[in-house]
Design a protein around this motif. Structure first.
Motif, PDB file in Angstrom:
ATOM      1  N   UNK A  33       3.417   0.465   3.807  1.00  0.00           N
ATOM      2  CA  UNK A  33       3.925   1.834   3.705  1.00  0.00           C
ATOM      3  C   UNK A  33       2.877   2.750   3.081  1.00  0.00           C
ATOM      4  N   UNK A  34       2.527   3.799   3.805  1.00  0.00           N
ATOM      5  CA  UNK A  34       1.561   4.770   3.285  1.00  0.00           C
ATOM      6  C   UNK A  34       2.187   6.146   3.240  1.00  0.00           C
ATOM      7  N   UNK A  35       1.610   7.018   2.439  1.00  0.00           N
ATOM      8  CA  UNK A  35       2.067   8.403   2.377  1.00  0.00           C
ATOM      9  C   UNK A  35       0.899   9.284   1.958  1.00  0.00           C
ATOM     10  N   UNK A  36       1.004  10.587   2.280  1.00  0.00           N
ATOM     11  CA  UNK A  36      -0.034  11.526   1.869  1.00  0.00           C
ATOM     12  C   UNK A  36      -1.239  11.571   2.776  1.00  0.00           C
ATOM     13  N   UNK A  86      -2.645  17.453 -19.410  1.00  0.00           N
ATOM     14  CA  UNK A  86      -2.814  18.671 -18.634  1.00  0.00           C
ATOM     15  C   UNK A  86      -2.020  18.559 -17.356  1.00  0.00           C
ATOM     16  N   UNK A  87      -2.640  18.943 -16.236  1.00  0.00           N
ATOM     17  CA  UNK A  87      -1.913  18.825 -14.986  1.00  0.00           C
ATOM     18  C   UNK A  87      -2.635  19.478 -13.837  1.00  0.00           C
ATOM     19  N   UNK A  88      -1.903  19.608 -12.724  1.00  0.00           N
ATOM     20  CA  UNK A  88      -2.473  20.209 -11.527  1.00  0.00           C
ATOM     21  C   UNK A  88      -1.357  20.785 -10.674  1.00  0.00           C
ATOM     22  N   UNK A  89      -1.692  21.837  -9.933  1.00  0.00           N
ATOM     23  CA  UNK A  89      -0.780  22.419  -8.954  1.00  0.00           C
ATOM     24  C   UNK A  89      -1.480  22.393  -7.609  1.00  0.00           C
ATOM     25  N   UNK A  90      -0.832  21.812  -6.587  1.00  0.00           N
ATOM     26  CA  UNK A  90      -1.424  21.659  -5.266  1.00  0.00           C
ATOM     27  C   UNK A  90      -0.658  22.488  -4.243  1.00  0.00           C
ATOM     28  N   UNK A  93       6.743  13.420  -5.072  1.00  0.00           N
ATOM     29  CA  UNK A  93       6.799  12.054  -5.589  1.00  0.00           C
ATOM     30  C   UNK A  93       5.434  11.370  -5.468  1.00  0.00           C
ATOM     31  N   UNK A  94       4.715  11.685  -4.395  1.00  0.00           N
ATOM     32  CA  UNK A  94       3.385  11.096  -4.248  1.00  0.00           C
ATOM     33  C   UNK A  94       2.416  11.652  -5.276  1.00  0.00           C
ATOM     34  N   UNK A  95       2.518  12.947  -5.584  1.00  0.00           N
ATOM     35  CA  UNK A  95       1.683  13.524  -6.632  1.00  0.00           C
ATOM     36  C   UNK A  95       1.964  12.849  -7.968  1.00  0.00           C
ATOM     37  N   UNK A  96       3.224  12.594  -8.244  1.00  0.00           N
ATOM     38  CA  UNK A  96       3.589  11.885  -9.468  1.00  0.00           C
ATOM     39  C   UNK A  96       3.022  10.475  -9.467  1.00  0.00           C
ATOM     40  N   UNK A  97       3.124   9.781  -8.330  1.00  0.00           N
ATOM     41  CA  UNK A  97       2.570   8.421  -8.217  1.00  0.00           C
ATOM     42  C   UNK A  97       1.076   8.430  -8.496  1.00  0.00           C
ATOM     43  N   UNK A 156      -5.765  13.308  -7.506  1.00  0.00           N
ATOM     44  CA  UNK A 156      -4.512  14.005  -7.240  1.00  0.00           C
ATOM     45  C   UNK A 156      -4.488  14.652  -5.868  1.00  0.00           C
ATOM     46  N   UNK A 157      -5.650  14.996  -5.346  1.00  0.00           N
ATOM     47  CA  UNK A 157      -5.692  15.681  -4.063  1.00  0.00           C
ATOM     48  C   UNK A 157      -5.472  14.678  -2.929  1.00  0.00           C
ATOM     49  N   UNK A 158      -4.679  15.078  -1.924  1.00  0.00           N
ATOM     50  CA  UNK A 158      -4.465  14.244  -0.744  1.00  0.00           C
ATOM     51  C   UNK A 158      -4.870  15.023   0.492  1.00  0.00           C
TER      52      UNK A 158
END
Length: 428
Positions: free
Chosen positions: A182-185, A377-381, A401-405, A413-415
Protein backbone atom coordinates in the motif's frame (compact mmCIF):
# COMPACT_ATOMS: atom_id res chain seq x y z
CA UNK A 1 -7.61 -24.41 -12.64
CA UNK A 2 -9.68 -21.70 -14.32
CA UNK A 3 -12.95 -20.22 -13.14
CA UNK A 4 -15.80 -18.06 -14.37
CA UNK A 5 -18.22 -16.03 -12.24
CA UNK A 6 -21.82 -15.42 -13.32
CA UNK A 7 -23.99 -12.93 -11.43
CA UNK A 8 -27.71 -13.10 -12.09
CA UNK A 9 -30.26 -10.32 -11.66
CA UNK A 10 -31.85 -7.44 -13.53
CA UNK A 11 -31.09 -5.23 -10.53
CA UNK A 12 -27.37 -5.55 -11.24
CA UNK A 13 -27.73 -4.79 -14.94
CA UNK A 14 -29.68 -1.57 -14.34
CA UNK A 15 -27.35 -0.35 -11.59
CA UNK A 16 -29.68 -0.66 -8.62
CA UNK A 17 -27.28 -3.11 -6.94
CA UNK A 18 -23.49 -2.96 -7.10
CA UNK A 19 -21.96 -6.33 -7.93
CA UNK A 20 -19.75 -6.77 -4.86
CA UNK A 21 -20.20 -10.55 -5.03
CA UNK A 22 -17.98 -10.95 -8.08
CA UNK A 23 -15.21 -8.89 -6.48
CA UNK A 24 -15.32 -10.96 -3.31
CA UNK A 25 -15.40 -14.30 -5.13
CA UNK A 26 -12.59 -13.28 -7.47
CA UNK A 27 -10.37 -12.24 -4.58
CA UNK A 28 -11.00 -15.44 -2.63
CA UNK A 29 -10.43 -17.70 -5.64
CA UNK A 30 -7.21 -15.92 -6.56
CA UNK A 31 -5.96 -16.36 -3.01
CA UNK A 32 -6.05 -20.16 -3.33
CA UNK A 33 -4.57 -20.25 -6.82
CA UNK A 34 -7.72 -20.51 -8.96
CA UNK A 35 -7.44 -18.26 -12.01
CA UNK A 36 -10.57 -16.26 -12.77
CA UNK A 37 -10.90 -15.91 -16.52
CA UNK A 38 -14.17 -14.06 -16.82
CA UNK A 39 -17.01 -12.39 -14.90
CA UNK A 40 -20.42 -11.76 -16.43
CA UNK A 41 -23.82 -10.41 -15.43
CA UNK A 42 -27.05 -11.87 -16.79
CA UNK A 43 -30.61 -10.63 -16.29
CA UNK A 44 -33.54 -12.71 -15.09
CA UNK A 45 -34.31 -14.17 -18.51
CA UNK A 46 -34.14 -18.01 -18.45
CA UNK A 47 -32.86 -18.24 -22.03
CA UNK A 48 -30.02 -15.79 -21.39
CA UNK A 49 -29.09 -17.60 -18.18
CA UNK A 50 -29.01 -20.95 -19.96
CA UNK A 51 -26.74 -19.55 -22.67
CA UNK A 52 -24.40 -18.14 -20.03
CA UNK A 53 -24.24 -21.51 -18.29
CA UNK A 54 -23.41 -23.34 -21.52
CA UNK A 55 -20.65 -20.94 -22.52
CA UNK A 56 -19.03 -20.86 -19.09
CA UNK A 57 -19.21 -24.63 -18.61
CA UNK A 58 -17.51 -25.19 -21.95
CA UNK A 59 -14.51 -22.92 -21.38
CA UNK A 60 -13.81 -23.12 -17.62
CA UNK A 61 -13.01 -25.73 -14.97
CA UNK A 62 -15.12 -24.01 -12.33
CA UNK A 63 -18.32 -21.99 -12.69
CA UNK A 64 -19.70 -19.98 -9.79
CA UNK A 65 -23.21 -18.54 -9.99
CA UNK A 66 -24.86 -16.11 -7.59
CA UNK A 67 -28.43 -14.83 -7.48
CA UNK A 68 -31.94 -15.88 -8.40
CA UNK A 69 -32.51 -18.52 -5.70
CA UNK A 70 -35.19 -16.71 -3.67
CA UNK A 71 -38.91 -17.54 -3.37
CA UNK A 72 -40.30 -14.85 -5.70
CA UNK A 73 -41.41 -15.12 -9.34
CA UNK A 74 -38.22 -13.54 -10.73
CA UNK A 75 -35.95 -16.08 -9.02
CA UNK A 76 -35.42 -18.50 -11.91
CA UNK A 77 -31.86 -19.76 -11.40
CA UNK A 78 -32.84 -23.03 -9.73
CA UNK A 79 -35.18 -23.98 -12.58
CA UNK A 80 -32.57 -23.15 -15.22
CA UNK A 81 -29.73 -25.04 -13.53
CA UNK A 82 -32.03 -28.05 -13.12
CA UNK A 83 -32.72 -27.91 -16.85
CA UNK A 84 -29.04 -27.43 -17.67
CA UNK A 85 -27.96 -30.54 -15.75
CA UNK A 86 -31.04 -32.52 -16.81
CA UNK A 87 -32.08 -33.34 -13.28
CA UNK A 88 -35.14 -32.92 -11.07
CA UNK A 89 -35.94 -31.25 -7.77
CA UNK A 90 -36.24 -33.34 -4.62
CA UNK A 91 -37.24 -32.40 -1.09
CA UNK A 92 -34.33 -32.05 1.36
CA UNK A 93 -35.28 -32.71 5.00
CA UNK A 94 -31.95 -31.24 6.15
CA UNK A 95 -32.57 -27.94 4.35
CA UNK A 96 -36.14 -27.79 5.66
CA UNK A 97 -34.86 -28.32 9.21
CA UNK A 98 -32.44 -25.44 8.71
CA UNK A 99 -35.24 -23.17 7.51
CA UNK A 100 -37.57 -24.23 10.33
CA UNK A 101 -34.88 -23.62 12.96
CA UNK A 102 -34.11 -20.18 11.55
CA UNK A 103 -37.78 -19.14 11.61
CA UNK A 104 -38.13 -20.43 15.17
CA UNK A 105 -35.18 -18.26 16.25
CA UNK A 106 -36.78 -15.25 14.60
CA UNK A 107 -40.23 -16.00 16.02
CA UNK A 108 -41.74 -16.08 12.54
CA UNK A 109 -44.23 -18.42 10.90
CA UNK A 110 -43.30 -20.63 7.96
CA UNK A 111 -45.19 -20.25 4.69
CA UNK A 112 -45.61 -22.71 1.84
CA UNK A 113 -43.06 -20.78 -0.21
CA UNK A 114 -40.46 -21.57 2.43
CA UNK A 115 -41.12 -25.29 2.12
CA UNK A 116 -40.50 -24.88 -1.60
CA UNK A 117 -37.05 -23.51 -0.75
CA UNK A 118 -36.16 -26.99 0.54
CA UNK A 119 -36.54 -28.44 -2.97
CA UNK A 120 -33.01 -29.00 -4.30
CA UNK A 121 -31.50 -30.43 -7.54
CA UNK A 122 -31.21 -34.20 -7.20
CA UNK A 123 -27.87 -34.33 -9.06
CA UNK A 124 -26.10 -31.83 -6.80
CA UNK A 125 -24.60 -31.80 -3.34
CA UNK A 126 -26.41 -29.37 -1.04
CA UNK A 127 -24.59 -26.36 0.37
CA UNK A 128 -26.43 -25.40 3.54
CA UNK A 129 -27.29 -21.77 4.18
CA UNK A 130 -26.57 -20.62 7.72
CA UNK A 131 -27.94 -17.12 7.13
CA UNK A 132 -31.01 -17.52 4.91
CA UNK A 133 -33.55 -19.88 3.37
CA UNK A 134 -32.04 -20.61 -0.05
CA UNK A 135 -29.59 -23.54 -0.12
CA UNK A 136 -26.72 -23.70 -2.59
CA UNK A 137 -25.84 -26.48 -5.01
CA UNK A 138 -22.55 -28.09 -6.04
CA UNK A 139 -22.53 -30.05 -9.31
CA UNK A 140 -19.49 -32.09 -10.39
CA UNK A 141 -19.06 -33.65 -13.83
CA UNK A 142 -15.99 -34.66 -15.76
CA UNK A 143 -13.66 -33.10 -13.23
CA UNK A 144 -15.45 -29.76 -13.47
CA UNK A 145 -17.33 -27.92 -10.72
CA UNK A 146 -20.49 -25.82 -10.89
CA UNK A 147 -21.51 -23.90 -7.77
CA UNK A 148 -24.84 -22.09 -7.36
CA UNK A 149 -25.18 -19.67 -4.43
CA UNK A 150 -27.63 -16.99 -3.23
CA UNK A 151 -27.09 -13.41 -4.29
CA UNK A 152 -27.36 -12.01 -0.76
CA UNK A 153 -23.69 -11.24 0.02
CA UNK A 154 -23.45 -12.59 3.57
CA UNK A 155 -25.27 -15.78 2.57
CA UNK A 156 -22.94 -16.25 -0.39
CA UNK A 157 -19.86 -15.58 1.74
CA UNK A 158 -20.85 -18.29 4.20
CA UNK A 159 -21.04 -20.88 1.43
CA UNK A 160 -17.76 -19.70 -0.06
CA UNK A 161 -15.97 -20.14 3.25
CA UNK A 162 -17.65 -23.38 4.31
CA UNK A 163 -18.06 -25.23 1.01
CA UNK A 164 -16.60 -23.71 -2.14
CA UNK A 165 -13.09 -22.75 -1.07
CA UNK A 166 -12.36 -26.00 0.84
CA UNK A 167 -13.61 -28.06 -2.12
CA UNK A 168 -11.40 -26.22 -4.60
CA UNK A 169 -8.28 -25.68 -2.48
CA UNK A 170 -7.51 -29.39 -2.32
CA UNK A 171 -7.65 -29.65 -6.13
CA UNK A 172 -5.32 -26.77 -6.98
CA UNK A 173 -1.96 -28.09 -8.15
CA UNK A 174 -0.09 -24.77 -8.00
CA UNK A 175 1.01 -22.53 -5.15
CA UNK A 176 0.07 -18.89 -5.34
CA UNK A 177 1.92 -16.28 -3.29
CA UNK A 178 0.52 -12.76 -3.31
CA UNK A 179 1.30 -9.51 -1.53
CA UNK A 180 -0.47 -6.15 -1.65
CA UNK A 181 1.82 -3.22 -0.92
CA UNK A 182 0.00 0.00 0.00
CA UNK A 183 1.41 3.35 -1.08
CA UNK A 184 0.15 6.91 -0.80
CA UNK A 185 1.29 10.41 -1.74
CA UNK A 186 2.64 9.43 -5.16
CA UNK A 187 0.84 9.30 -8.55
CA UNK A 188 0.75 6.03 -10.46
CA UNK A 189 2.99 7.31 -13.27
CA UNK A 190 5.60 8.65 -10.86
CA UNK A 191 5.58 5.38 -8.93
CA UNK A 192 6.03 3.41 -12.16
CA UNK A 193 9.04 5.56 -13.06
CA UNK A 194 10.47 4.98 -9.58
CA UNK A 195 10.18 1.23 -10.16
CA UNK A 196 11.88 1.30 -13.56
CA UNK A 197 13.52 -2.05 -14.25
CA UNK A 198 10.83 -4.10 -12.55
CA UNK A 199 9.77 -5.64 -15.89
CA UNK A 200 12.91 -7.79 -15.91
CA UNK A 201 11.57 -9.55 -12.80
CA UNK A 202 8.13 -10.37 -14.20
CA UNK A 203 8.93 -13.46 -16.23
CA UNK A 204 6.85 -15.74 -13.98
CA UNK A 205 5.44 -13.14 -11.63
CA UNK A 206 2.96 -10.31 -12.02
CA UNK A 207 2.76 -6.75 -10.69
CA UNK A 208 -0.47 -4.77 -10.95
CA UNK A 209 -0.88 -1.05 -10.23
CA UNK A 210 -4.27 -0.36 -8.62
CA UNK A 211 -4.78 3.42 -8.20
CA UNK A 212 -7.48 5.07 -6.07
CA UNK A 213 -7.98 8.44 -4.33
CA UNK A 214 -6.19 6.97 -1.30
CA UNK A 215 -3.08 5.97 -3.23
CA UNK A 216 -1.75 3.15 -5.38
CA UNK A 217 -1.93 -0.48 -4.32
CA UNK A 218 0.78 -2.70 -5.77
CA UNK A 219 -0.39 -6.28 -6.17
CA UNK A 220 2.41 -8.88 -6.44
CA UNK A 221 1.49 -12.37 -7.61
CA UNK A 222 3.71 -15.40 -8.11
CA UNK A 223 2.36 -18.83 -9.10
CA UNK A 224 4.43 -22.01 -9.39
CA UNK A 225 4.11 -25.74 -8.90
CA UNK A 226 7.08 -25.39 -6.54
CA UNK A 227 5.90 -23.55 -3.41
CA UNK A 228 9.40 -22.45 -2.43
CA UNK A 229 10.04 -20.99 -5.88
CA UNK A 230 6.75 -19.09 -5.85
CA UNK A 231 7.65 -17.61 -2.47
CA UNK A 232 11.18 -16.71 -3.55
CA UNK A 233 10.05 -14.79 -6.62
CA UNK A 234 7.32 -12.92 -4.71
CA UNK A 235 9.75 -11.98 -1.93
CA UNK A 236 12.34 -10.80 -4.46
CA UNK A 237 9.79 -8.53 -6.13
CA UNK A 238 8.58 -7.21 -2.79
CA UNK A 239 12.13 -6.35 -1.71
CA UNK A 240 12.77 -4.54 -5.00
CA UNK A 241 9.69 -2.35 -4.48
CA UNK A 242 10.37 -1.68 -0.80
CA UNK A 243 13.93 -0.56 -1.52
CA UNK A 244 12.82 1.96 -4.14
CA UNK A 245 9.53 3.26 -2.77
CA UNK A 246 9.92 2.90 0.99
CA UNK A 247 8.92 6.46 1.90
CA UNK A 248 5.57 6.04 0.14
CA UNK A 249 4.70 2.65 1.66
CA UNK A 250 2.49 2.74 4.74
CA UNK A 251 1.35 -0.86 5.03
CA UNK A 252 0.44 -4.20 3.53
CA UNK A 253 -2.76 -6.05 2.60
CA UNK A 254 -5.73 -4.62 4.52
CA UNK A 255 -3.82 -1.99 6.52
CA UNK A 256 -5.19 1.55 6.66
CA UNK A 257 -3.28 4.80 6.80
CA UNK A 258 -5.14 5.86 9.95
CA UNK A 259 -4.09 2.64 11.68
CA UNK A 260 -0.48 3.14 10.58
CA UNK A 261 -0.54 6.69 11.98
CA UNK A 262 -2.08 5.40 15.20
CA UNK A 263 0.74 2.88 15.64
CA UNK A 264 3.33 5.62 15.21
CA UNK A 265 1.63 7.88 17.75
CA UNK A 266 1.32 5.03 20.24
CA UNK A 267 4.94 3.95 19.79
CA UNK A 268 6.13 7.50 20.44
CA UNK A 269 3.75 8.16 23.29
CA UNK A 270 2.34 11.22 21.53
CA UNK A 271 -1.09 12.81 21.54
CA UNK A 272 -2.89 14.44 18.61
CA UNK A 273 -5.51 17.11 17.90
CA UNK A 274 -7.07 17.94 14.55
CA UNK A 275 -8.61 21.17 13.24
CA UNK A 276 -10.67 20.74 10.09
CA UNK A 277 -12.33 23.19 7.77
CA UNK A 278 -12.84 21.78 4.26
CA UNK A 279 -12.78 18.14 5.37
CA UNK A 280 -15.67 18.67 7.81
CA UNK A 281 -14.51 16.08 10.35
CA UNK A 282 -13.39 13.38 7.93
CA UNK A 283 -9.85 13.21 9.33
CA UNK A 284 -11.12 12.78 12.88
CA UNK A 285 -13.65 10.22 11.74
CA UNK A 286 -10.99 8.07 10.12
CA UNK A 287 -8.66 8.33 13.11
CA UNK A 288 -11.38 7.25 15.51
CA UNK A 289 -12.35 4.29 13.34
CA UNK A 290 -9.25 2.60 14.74
CA UNK A 291 -9.84 0.65 17.98
CA UNK A 292 -7.87 2.14 20.86
CA UNK A 293 -7.51 5.54 19.22
CA UNK A 294 -8.48 7.22 22.50
CA UNK A 295 -4.93 6.47 23.66
CA UNK A 296 -3.53 9.13 21.35
CA UNK A 297 -6.38 11.13 19.76
CA UNK A 298 -7.40 13.95 22.09
CA UNK A 299 -9.90 16.00 20.10
CA UNK A 300 -11.04 17.25 16.73
CA UNK A 301 -12.54 20.64 15.83
CA UNK A 302 -14.63 21.36 12.75
CA UNK A 303 -14.10 25.08 12.19
CA UNK A 304 -15.91 25.91 8.98
CA UNK A 305 -16.45 29.64 9.42
CA UNK A 306 -13.86 32.31 10.03
CA UNK A 307 -15.51 33.16 13.33
CA UNK A 308 -15.14 29.58 14.53
CA UNK A 309 -11.46 29.56 13.58
CA UNK A 310 -10.99 32.59 15.80
CA UNK A 311 -13.23 31.47 18.66
CA UNK A 312 -12.05 27.85 18.89
CA UNK A 313 -8.44 28.05 17.70
CA UNK A 314 -7.44 31.63 18.40
CA UNK A 315 -6.71 32.47 14.76
CA UNK A 316 -6.15 36.24 14.49
CA UNK A 317 -8.99 37.93 12.56
CA UNK A 318 -6.42 40.27 11.01
CA UNK A 319 -4.55 37.26 9.63
CA UNK A 320 -7.75 35.91 8.13
CA UNK A 321 -8.52 39.30 6.61
CA UNK A 322 -5.03 39.64 5.16
CA UNK A 323 -4.43 36.11 3.81
CA UNK A 324 -7.89 34.52 3.64
CA UNK A 325 -9.19 31.31 5.18
CA UNK A 326 -7.52 29.18 2.51
CA UNK A 327 -3.87 30.05 2.88
CA UNK A 328 -0.62 28.73 4.28
CA UNK A 329 -0.74 31.28 7.09
CA UNK A 330 -4.23 30.28 8.20
CA UNK A 331 -3.41 26.56 8.02
CA UNK A 332 -0.36 27.20 10.21
CA UNK A 333 -2.38 29.24 12.70
CA UNK A 334 -5.08 26.56 12.84
CA UNK A 335 -2.58 23.77 13.55
CA UNK A 336 -0.75 25.85 16.15
CA UNK A 337 -4.03 26.86 17.79
CA UNK A 338 -5.27 23.26 17.91
CA UNK A 339 -2.02 22.09 19.50
CA UNK A 340 -1.94 24.93 22.01
CA UNK A 341 -5.61 24.67 22.96
CA UNK A 342 -5.53 20.89 23.48
CA UNK A 343 -2.10 20.77 25.04
CA UNK A 344 -1.11 17.88 22.75
CA UNK A 345 2.18 16.90 21.19
CA UNK A 346 1.19 17.32 17.54
CA UNK A 347 -1.70 18.78 15.55
CA UNK A 348 -3.08 18.73 12.01
CA UNK A 349 -5.14 21.33 10.18
CA UNK A 350 -6.99 21.37 6.85
CA UNK A 351 -8.47 24.31 4.96
CA UNK A 352 -9.53 24.51 1.32
CA UNK A 353 -12.10 25.24 -1.36
CA UNK A 354 -14.06 22.04 -1.91
CA UNK A 355 -16.36 23.59 -4.52
CA UNK A 356 -18.09 23.52 -6.83
CA UNK A 357 -18.33 27.28 -6.18
CA UNK A 358 -16.18 29.73 -4.26
CA UNK A 359 -13.05 29.63 -6.40
CA UNK A 360 -11.14 32.56 -7.89
CA UNK A 361 -8.28 32.73 -10.44
CA UNK A 362 -5.84 33.12 -7.55
CA UNK A 363 -7.51 30.45 -5.42
CA UNK A 364 -9.28 27.94 -7.69
CA UNK A 365 -11.72 25.24 -6.61
CA UNK A 366 -9.81 22.28 -5.21
CA UNK A 367 -7.08 24.39 -3.60
CA UNK A 368 -6.16 22.94 -0.19
CA UNK A 369 -3.64 23.80 2.51
CA UNK A 370 -2.69 21.19 5.11
CA UNK A 371 -0.50 21.96 8.11
CA UNK A 372 1.21 19.95 10.83
CA UNK A 373 2.64 21.47 14.02
CA UNK A 374 4.63 20.03 16.90
CA UNK A 375 7.24 21.13 19.43
CA UNK A 376 9.91 21.42 16.72
CA UNK A 377 7.83 23.63 14.43
CA UNK A 378 5.88 22.52 11.42
CA UNK A 379 4.95 22.92 7.79
CA UNK A 380 1.99 23.89 5.61
CA UNK A 381 1.70 22.24 2.18
CA UNK A 382 -0.40 23.29 -0.80
CA UNK A 383 -2.39 20.79 -2.88
CA UNK A 384 -4.70 21.08 -5.88
CA UNK A 385 -7.33 18.32 -5.89
CA UNK A 386 -9.75 19.21 -8.70
CA UNK A 387 -13.39 20.30 -8.72
CA UNK A 388 -15.23 17.27 -7.31
CA UNK A 389 -16.33 18.23 -3.79
CA UNK A 390 -16.47 14.79 -2.18
CA UNK A 391 -13.31 13.61 -3.92
CA UNK A 392 -11.46 16.70 -2.70
CA UNK A 393 -12.53 16.02 0.88
CA UNK A 394 -11.45 12.40 0.59
CA UNK A 395 -8.07 13.21 -0.95
CA UNK A 396 -7.43 16.00 1.57
CA UNK A 397 -8.03 13.67 4.50
CA UNK A 398 -5.64 11.13 2.98
CA UNK A 399 -2.97 13.75 2.35
CA UNK A 400 -3.33 15.09 5.90
CA UNK A 401 -2.84 11.66 7.42
CA UNK A 402 0.14 11.08 5.15
CA UNK A 403 1.68 14.39 6.21
CA UNK A 404 1.28 13.30 9.81
CA UNK A 405 2.85 9.91 9.01
CA UNK A 406 5.81 11.61 7.39
CA UNK A 407 6.33 13.97 10.33
CA UNK A 408 6.18 11.13 12.85
CA UNK A 409 8.52 8.95 10.77
CA UNK A 410 11.13 11.63 10.12
CA UNK A 411 10.53 11.49 6.35
CA UNK A 412 10.65 14.49 4.00
CA UNK A 413 7.35 16.30 4.41
CA UNK A 414 6.98 17.18 0.75
CA UNK A 415 5.30 14.62 -1.53
CA UNK A 416 4.91 14.54 -5.33
CA UNK A 417 1.22 15.45 -4.92
CA UNK A 418 2.02 18.73 -3.16
CA UNK A 419 3.01 21.97 -4.84
CA UNK A 420 6.60 23.13 -4.30
CA UNK A 421 7.63 25.76 -1.77
CA UNK A 422 5.76 24.76 1.38
CA UNK A 423 5.66 27.12 4.33
CA UNK A 424 7.93 25.75 7.07
CA UNK A 425 8.82 27.05 10.51
CA UNK A 426 10.73 26.10 13.62
CA UNK A 427 9.81 26.79 17.22
CA UNK A 428 12.15 28.94 19.23
Amino acid sequence: MTAEIISIGDEILIGQVVNTNAAYIGEKLSAIGVRVRRCSVVGDDPGDILDAFRDAWQRSDVVLVTGGLGPTHDDVTRAVVTQFFDTSLVFSPVVFEDITAMFARLGRKLGEQHRDQAMVPAAAAVMRNGHGTAPGSHFTRGGKHFFVMPGVPFEMKGMMENDVLPALAQRVDETRVAYTILTTGIPESTLAALLAGVKTMLDRSALAYLPSPQGVRLRITSIDADAAEARRRADELRTFIEQRASEYIFGMEADTLEAAVGRLLRERGMTLAVAESCTGGRVGDRLTNVPGSSEYFDRGSVVYSNDSKTAMLGVDPALLERHGAVSAETARAMAAGARRGAGVDIALATTGIAGPGGGTPEKPVGLVWIAVADARGGAALRFQFGNDRLRTKERTAQAALDLLRRRLSGLPLHSPLAHPDPLTWTEE
